[in-house]
Design an enzyme around this catalytic site. Structure first.
Site, mmCIF file in Angstrom:
data_model
loop_
_atom_site.group_PDB
_atom_site.id
_atom_site.type_symbol
_atom_site.label_atom_id
_atom_site.label_comp_id
_atom_site.label_asym_id
_atom_site.label_seq_id
_atom_site.Cartn_x
_atom_site.Cartn_y
_atom_site.Cartn_z
ATOM 1 N N LEU A 1 50.341 43.558 42.483
ATOM 2 C CA LEU A 1 51.130 44.344 41.531
ATOM 3 C C LEU A 1 52.519 44.619 42.095
ATOM 4 C CD1 LEU A 1 48.531 46.916 40.109
ATOM 5 C CD2 LEU A 1 49.391 44.847 39.022
ATOM 6 N N HIS B 1 38.898 35.556 41.662
ATOM 7 C CA HIS B 1 39.677 36.752 41.357
ATOM 8 C C HIS B 1 41.182 36.515 41.240
ATOM 9 C CE1 HIS B 1 40.632 41.006 41.245
ATOM 10 N NE2 HIS B 1 41.326 40.945 42.367
ATOM 11 N N GLN C 1 41.869 47.140 38.893
ATOM 12 C CA GLN C 1 41.349 48.468 39.196
ATOM 13 C C GLN C 1 42.071 49.109 40.369
ATOM 14 O OE1 GLN C 1 37.172 48.323 39.992
ATOM 15 N NE2 GLN C 1 36.594 47.781 37.912
ATOM 16 N N GLY C 2 42.353 48.310 41.382
ATOM 17 C CA GLY C 2 42.771 48.829 42.684
ATOM 18 C C GLY C 2 44.002 49.695 42.661
ATOM 19 N N GLY C 3 45.167 49.106 42.835
ATOM 20 C CA GLY C 3 46.381 49.905 42.868
ATOM 21 C C GLY C 3 47.564 49.055 43.268
ATOM 22 N N ARG D 1 45.756 36.698 49.974
ATOM 23 C CA ARG D 1 46.476 37.891 49.511
ATOM 24 C C ARG D 1 45.860 39.163 50.075
ATOM 25 N NH1 ARG D 1 45.903 41.562 44.986
ATOM 26 N NH2 ARG D 1 44.017 40.480 44.350
ATOM 27 N N HIS E 1 37.053 37.792 44.960
ATOM 28 C CA HIS E 1 36.874 39.213 45.277
ATOM 29 C C HIS E 1 35.445 39.399 45.774
ATOM 30 C CE1 HIS E 1 36.822 43.551 45.088
ATOM 31 N NE2 HIS E 1 38.116 43.540 44.837
ATOM 32 N N ARG F 1 39.749 39.917 52.333
ATOM 33 C CA ARG F 1 38.878 39.372 51.297
ATOM 34 C C ARG F 1 38.314 37.997 51.640
ATOM 35 N NH1 ARG F 1 42.188 41.311 45.853
ATOM 36 N NH2 ARG F 1 41.681 43.515 46.100
ATOM 37 N N GLU G 1 42.623 50.089 51.502
ATOM 38 C CA GLU G 1 41.740 49.013 51.051
ATOM 39 C C GLU G 1 41.596 47.978 52.161
ATOM 40 O OE1 GLU G 1 43.038 47.455 47.298
ATOM 41 O OE2 GLU G 1 42.747 49.340 46.242
#
Length: 544
Positions: free
Chosen positions: A413, A367, A55-57, A407, A246, A306, A124
């Protein structure tokens, strides 16, 4: 499917790519464009990948000349990684971000733009600045759409996509000698026949291992296949104990958790317990931030990294006995939230929850696999620290050194596309210089003699359920030596049971996946017991 699948022994290819997420598709497309013969193997449809669920980016500084912004991204990444990042890797990946994001745009990826026509960037958890490009709250789906479209346009005799094919094992050039490398892959076709695919190079792009835990944001295909295959041929596996949870998956009675993107907290949503909400309401203050339990755990509050946020939620739930904490958005503009997070809004409405009005119940869920197959600058898999001939790993399955012990949000990504490009360039260069390895004349076929068909699947389902329960209860956010040792005993028992079936039955996808999950679980536990300090995502209460 072309002529590649003639019989049990398939036509050799230059590159076999296993996995169809952003990493696999990006590399396959680049290699095919330069004339290499490529086979892409994916065990479901081409769109069923972890990328599709992201979802994030994608994090990145778009101006590589902006030294302060580059330095800040590097610093945030290293800080999140708790000192275990390879700083040289971090700097090189951050510097490459602008070029790789430009590549995605050229592939047709449509990132959101603001009113002035510039890319809309958000912040984020763990980030000190707004540097994350996104496509509403479905960035992974948009990237997968664009890459699938551009890749499908390349399909011809040089490129074949094998959907619903399961990679079982890599074929060693010389059995039992990892240093000699790999020369092919055994694949389970939808017909049930195992084919032998000779390949001068094999690229693992198989994603992670979220399905080890009962609560996961990953699809059911995330069964650690790449790590399992690499492990069995002797490749180096590193940092596998670092499994990221997550912090905010939707906590409702449903078939699987639904991820609430970190970008929502970047937009201003606040994490609170039931008691926090009561105290905030009594105060009459509009902004709930100062009443959040997260202020006890991180200077960044709800935007902590996280590892810290997930452990904080776990700690609060154990203290107060609640089933979940809440993400509060009622102090934010309801219509702007709906515009920025339409898919989340749609999902919440299906449960009678209104974004910008109602508290959103959330819990942590497995996650991301931070460790994996250890690779070098080019995504080349290593054995005893040296390149293993013929084997590459990119995306979540790879351990590059970028993430360290934890991470940073939306760096995955970026890592996937950077290492896909590097691996593709390396393969193309070798192809042009005629330096791709030569395949032996006789590549072994799959051992099929005297194997019976697996008739009863219920023991496999029971073993899978037992494994996931064990990992959830004993190898979760907070570990202990006793719990880890109990998990070790249980996993050893499950491994013995599955090995009995494996030795006498023809493979099925369920059997192959369970075998991989068990073997990965085993090394996660072993690595957790060997890690003698609490750092990043690894937290053992006996080391306090």
């Amino acid at each position: 499917m072309g002529s590649i699948v003639r019989d049990e022994l398939m036509r050799p290819v230059d590159v076999a790519v296993i996995g169809s997420g952003i990493a696999g598709l990006f590399l396959a497309h680049r290699c095919v464009q330069k004339g290499l013969n490529v086979a892409l193997i994916t065990k479901k449809s081409i769109s069923t990948s972890n990328t599709n669920w992201a979802q994030g980016g994608i994090a990145g500084v778009l101006n590589p000349e902006d030294k302060d912004a580059i330095e800040a991204h590097v610093k945030d990444t290293i800080s999140a990684g708790a000192g275990l990042c390879d700083e040289e890797v971090v700097e090189s990946v951050v510097l490459e971000a602008a070029d790789r994001i430009r590549d995605l745009v050229e592939h047709g990826v449509r990132f959101d733009k603001n009113r002035s026509g510039e890319f809309d960037r958000v912040r984020e958890g763990g980030h000190s600045d707004e540097r994350i490009l996104h496509s509403k709250d479905a960035t992974g789906e948009e990237i997968e759409r664009a890459l699938t479209k551009s890749t499908s346009g390349e399909i011809d005799d040089r490129f074949v996509i094998l959907e619903n094919w399961m990679a079982i094992d890599l074929i060693q050039k010389e059995y039992g000698v990892p240093e000699k490398g790999v020369v092919g892959v055994w694949c389970l076709a939808p017909s049930g026949l195992v084919h032998t695919l000779p390949a001068k190079a094999i690229v693992l792009a198989t994603g992670g291992v979220g399905y080890l835990h009962r609560s996961t944001t990953n699809p059911s295909i995330a069964t650690g296949d790449g790590v399992g295959m690499a492990l069995r041929v002797g490749a180096d596996i590193k940092d596998i104990e670092f499994i990221q949870f997550h912090p905010t998956s939707l906590s409702l009675d449903s078939s699987r958790p639904f991820l609430i993107t970190e970008a929502m907290r970047g937009y201003g949503a606040i994490l609170m317990t039931k008691k926090d909400i009561q105290n905030w309401k009594k105060s009459g203050v509009k902004d709930p931030e100062s009443y959040s339990f997260m202020n006890k755990y991180s200077e960044m509050g709800s935007l902590g990294t996280r590892d810290i946020v997930a452990r904080a939620i776990d700690s609060e739930l154990k203290k107060n006995g609640d089933k979940h904490v809440f993400l509060i958005t009622e102090h934010l503009d309801e219509y702007e939230l709906i515009d920025k997070f339409p898919n989340i809004d749609k999902k919440l409405k299906s449960y009678g929850i209104s974004i910008g009005i109602d508290p959103i119940p959330v819990i942590p869920a497995a996650h991301y696999m931070v460790g994996g197959v250890n690779v070098n600058h080019y995504g080349h898999a290593l054995v005893h620290g040296k390149e293993m001939p013929g084997l590459y790993a990119i995306g979540e399955v790879a351990r590059t050194g970028l993430h360290g012990a934890n991470r940073l949000a939306s760096n995955s990504l970026l890592e996937a596309v950077v290492y896909s490009e590097r691996a593709a360039k390396n393969l193309i260069q070798k192809y042009n210089q005629k330096k791709l390895q030569h395949l032996p004349k006789n590549i072994p076929l799959w051992r099929a003699d005297n194997l019976s068909r697996l008739i009863e699947h219920s023991p496999l389902r029971a073993d899978l359920d037992a494994l996931r329960t064990t990992m959830t209860m004993d190898v979760g956010i907070v570990k202990s030596n006793d719990r880890l040792k109990r998990a070790e005993r249980r996993i050893n028992h499950l491994e013995n049971e599955v090995n009995i079936i494996w030795e006498k039955c023809k493979p099925t996808q369920d059997l192959v996946e369970l075998r991989n999950l068990i073997q990965v679980a085993k090394i996660v536990v072993s690595a957790s017991l060997c890690r003698k300090e609490n750092i990043g995502l690894h937290y053992n209460k006996d080391l306090e």
